[in-house]
Design a protein around this motif. Structure first.
Motif, PDB file in Angstrom:
ATOM      1  N   THR A 121      -0.607  -7.689   3.663  1.00  0.00           N
ATOM      2  CA  THR A 121      -0.202  -6.497   3.224  1.00  0.00           C
ATOM      3  C   THR A 121       1.035  -5.988   3.726  1.00  0.00           C
ATOM      4  OG1 THR A 121      -1.658  -5.966   4.843  1.00  0.00           O
ATOM      5  CG2 THR A 121      -2.389  -5.292   2.501  1.00  0.00           C
ATOM      6  N   LYS A 161      -7.039   1.048   6.655  1.00  0.00           N
ATOM      7  CA  LYS A 161      -6.393  -0.015   6.267  1.00  0.00           C
ATOM      8  C   LYS A 161      -5.571  -0.546   7.287  1.00  0.00           C
ATOM      9  CE  LYS A 161      -8.561  -0.395   2.174  1.00  0.00           C
ATOM     10  NZ  LYS A 161      -9.327  -1.393   1.507  1.00  0.00           N
ATOM     11  N   ILE A 164      -4.555  -1.142  -5.887  1.00  0.00           N
ATOM     12  CA  ILE A 164      -3.088  -1.810  -5.492  1.00  0.00           C
ATOM     13  C   ILE A 164      -2.615  -2.366  -6.650  1.00  0.00           C
ATOM     14  CG2 ILE A 164      -3.292  -1.588  -2.960  1.00  0.00           C
ATOM     15  CD1 ILE A 164      -4.611  -4.443  -3.161  1.00  0.00           C
ATOM     16  N   LYS A 166      -9.096  -4.586  -7.633  1.00  0.00           N
ATOM     17  CA  LYS A 166      -8.740  -4.674  -6.178  1.00  0.00           C
ATOM     18  C   LYS A 166      -8.369  -6.314  -6.099  1.00  0.00           C
ATOM     19  CE  LYS A 166     -10.833  -1.219  -3.673  1.00  0.00           C
ATOM     20  NZ  LYS A 166     -11.682  -0.627  -2.298  1.00  0.00           N
ATOM     21  N   LEU A 181      -6.669   6.490   1.139  1.00  0.00           N
ATOM     22  CA  LEU A 181      -6.005   5.390   0.522  1.00  0.00           C
ATOM     23  C   LEU A 181      -6.373   5.075  -0.758  1.00  0.00           C
ATOM     24  CD1 LEU A 181      -3.540   3.503   1.488  1.00  0.00           C
ATOM     25  CD2 LEU A 181      -5.249   1.694   1.761  1.00  0.00           C
ATOM     26  N   PRO A 190       0.843  -1.282   0.232  1.00  0.00           N
ATOM     27  CA  PRO A 190       0.040  -0.094  -0.167  1.00  0.00           C
ATOM     28  C   PRO A 190       0.813   1.245   0.001  1.00  0.00           C
ATOM     29  CG  PRO A 190       0.003  -0.979   2.133  1.00  0.00           C
ATOM     30  CD  PRO A 190       0.672  -2.005   1.119  1.00  0.00           C
TER      31      PRO A 190
END
Length: 623
Positions: A565, A612, A553, A582, A549, A429
């Motif tokens: 993650t 997140k 990704i 996603k 965010l 991320p």
């Protein structure tokens, strides 16, 4: 008796003194300093790049964990970039012979007449003749670095991209030019010579993420790090990108070592060596493709084509062969630098990528564009291309993802060539917002496995909290992941684009971030004082807005069980891109801390902006 004792003392004291001094002398000889210059240019006015500043932040952080004294910056104009290079070369000269120097450049790179150039963000390039004056010719700095008696030099150019600057007039070849590294140097490109990497929306480029992964693996010799990077990038890009590297380094070097508590490899070393030494024709097609990519030589690719001419992968391999053969042909032509050489190239590739370069050189040499009825063709290192190969290089830009060619997707490499990525390095991320002009983004730190450690002989770099705490999430997250302080109101000065420059002027964004080069700090101070103009393309927004965010990704590879993650960097100045699919929310495994147990995250470190979970914090199970 006393005389005998005195004689014994007189004899033993020098021996004791020498013995006591020997270990410190040996230690001094074994000390290895590590220095690095990391630059990510993405805020180009004409066509911004979404990942390059973030890529540089990830590589800077990874090198810091490996014991490098890193100076880094983003979005540098030409003057500041040149001064930063000069500062770094002076630093290498003062560092001593036991030094490993590394340069990582992410941004736009172009080639012209056999030379590679890196483009500053304030460049004004509209035609080929602008390149030598507006961009940095990298061979000038590579030669200076190679002239210093260092242990090793590593130059990584994450810059082979489709250039947006020259749209008309005499075309230039795409990608970067094949070069021969200087003695004691490794040179690596994110895409093979003459080819370009596909556009990426972020938050990371596949090449930078793969390089960070392989550096963190530990125990890999330097050439194997980049061989694995090539396999991982080719797998993650579905064949659209094939990195390249070549090296002339004799001294052993590894970024990290693996301790005795490390898990055993997926396959026995003897088995892997036996497979790697087998002729490609004796391997199955999947193993043969992986072997050809790992060896990355023209004979290896040609051996694959001879063994599997009808396989769907043959088209892809033929395109790789076409680009490499043409690049070798041009390098030999440019080295010879005679009219006969350029006529010879044009005879082989009348519409080739370097046809414009050849005609430019003929004009400079005051030779006619067409050869006389009979002239002596020069001897090349490779035979001429067969007709079916020319189609791949008879175009301005070669994409390995070009749908016109109908390339088959490559198979995943066998585990004995390339183990699956670590679960916490599959999806990364974005980082916290950037505070400070020119300062690199800083990823949320993903702890390195406890059995991977910097070599004991590496000299500790100054002011580097990551180096000594690479397994301690509590310490790292407290420093790196704290919310940024609000920026003070801008002072009177040059209006748009002003930001809080105190961290940059101080030379370091925060205790865990890489220092900025001295030239960059001076430039930032002058901009703040209104004594220097800000590059037009540097007036950009922070990498991520607090409390949000990005909804997309970038996967590196298919998540392996159990996925987690981990840390990444957001685009610095991302252009609008189509939404990306996603990945499912993954579980997060606890990572052992410095004392072998799962650390307790500090307050505020359990989540990323937008709610997140951060690495080290549990997340709901994917359904």
């Amino acid at each position: 008796m006393r005389g005998t004792f005195r004689l014994f003392i007189c004899l033993i004291l020098p021996i004791v003194a020498l013995t006591a001094g020997a270990p410190s002398g040996a230690r001094a000889q074994q000390q290895e300093k590590r220095i690095a210059l990391v630059v990510g240019n993405g805020a180009y006015a004409k066509s911004p790049l979404a990942t390059t500043a973030n890529d540089a932040g990830l590589i800077a952080q990874t090198l810091q964990a490996a014991g490098f004294d890193v100076v880094g910056a983003r979005d540098l104009d030409g003057d500041t970039l040149r001064k930063s290079f000069r500062d770094f070369i002076q630093k290498a000269q003062a560092s001593g012979p036991g030094t490993v120097a590394m340069i990582y450049l992410a941004g736009y790179g172009v080639q012209l007449a056999g030379e590679n150039y890196f483009i500053p963000v304030d460049s004004n390039i509209t035609r080929d003749t602008d390149i030598p004056t507006e961009a940095l010719r990298l061979s000038d700095y590579a030669r200076q670095l190679a002239s210093i008696p260092l242990k090793a030099n590593i130059v990584v150019l994450d810059a082979a991209r489709a250039q947006p600057f020259i749209e008309g007039g005499q075309p230039i070849a795409s990608g970067l030019a094949l070069v021969e590294p200087e003695p004691n140097m490794l040179v690596a490109f994110n895409a093979a010579p003459g080819t370009v990497a596909p556009e990426e929306p972020g938050p990371y480029g596949i090449y930078a993420q793969s390089l960070a992964e392989m550096i963190r693996t530990g125990g890999l010799p330097l050439p194997e790090v980049f061989d694995r990077v090539r396999l991982r990038v080719n797998e993650a890009s579905k064949g659209a990108q094939v990195p390249w590297n070549e090296q002339k380094i004799s001294a052993p070097f590894s970024f990290f070592e693996r301790g005795p508590d490390a898990p055993p490899p997926e396959a026995a070393p003897d088995q892997v060596a036996a497979l790697r030494n087998k002729p490609i024709r004796d391997l199955g097609v999947q193993d043969a493709y992986a072997a050809a990519l790992e060896r990355d030589t023209l004979p290896a690719y040609e051996e694959f084509l001879a063994a599997y001419p009808g396989d769907p992968l043959a088209k892809r391999v033929m395109a790789i062969v076409a680009a490499r053969r043409e690049a070798i042909t041009w390098r030999r032509t440019y080295r010879t630098d005679t009219p006969e050489a350029y006529w010879s190239y044009l005879r082989r590739y009348p519409r080739g990528p370097h046809a414009g370069d050849a005609r430019r050189r003929l004009a400079i040499l005051t030779a006619p564009p067409e050869p006389p009825p009979s002239f002596a063709m020069i001897d090349y290192d490779v035979p001429p291309p067969p007709p079916q190969e020319v189609v791949y290089v008879d175009r301005p830009v070669l994409y390995f993802s070009d749908p016109d060619f109908g390339f088959a997707p490559p198979p995943p490499p066998p585990v004995y060539y390339l183990p699956p990525p670590p679960p916490d390095f599959v999806v990364l991320p974005p980082p916290m917002p950037v505070i400070g002009l020119f300062v690199l983004p800083q990823p949320v730190f993903v702890p390195i496995p406890v059995f991977v450690r910097p070599p004991v002989y590496v000299a500790p770099p100054p002011n580097n909290i990551i180096y000594q705490n690479i397994h301690n999430t509590t310490v790292i997250n407290t420093v790196i992941n704290r919310p940024p302080a609000p920026a003070p109101a801008p002072a009177a000065g040059p209006g748009p684009g002003q930001v809080n420059l105190a961290p940059a002027v101080a030379g370091r964004a925060n205790p865990a971030g890489p220092a900025v080069p001295q030239a960059v700090a001076q430039r930032a101070a002058l901009i703040q004082q209104g004594k220097a103009p800000m590059p037009p393309s540097a007036t950009i927004q922070p990498t991520a807005k607090p409390g949000t965010l990005p909804g997309t990704i970038q996967p590196l590879a298919k998540p392996g069980p159990p996925p987690t993650t981990s840390a990444a960097v957001a685009p610095t100045a991302a252009p609008p891109v189509a939404p990306q699919t996603k990945l499912p929310q993954a579980n997060t495994l606890p990572v052992p801390g410095a004392h072998g147990g799962p650390p307790t995250p500090p307050a505020g470190a359990g989540t990323l902006p937008g709610g997140k979970p951060a690495p080290g914090a549990t997340a709901p199970t994917a359904t």
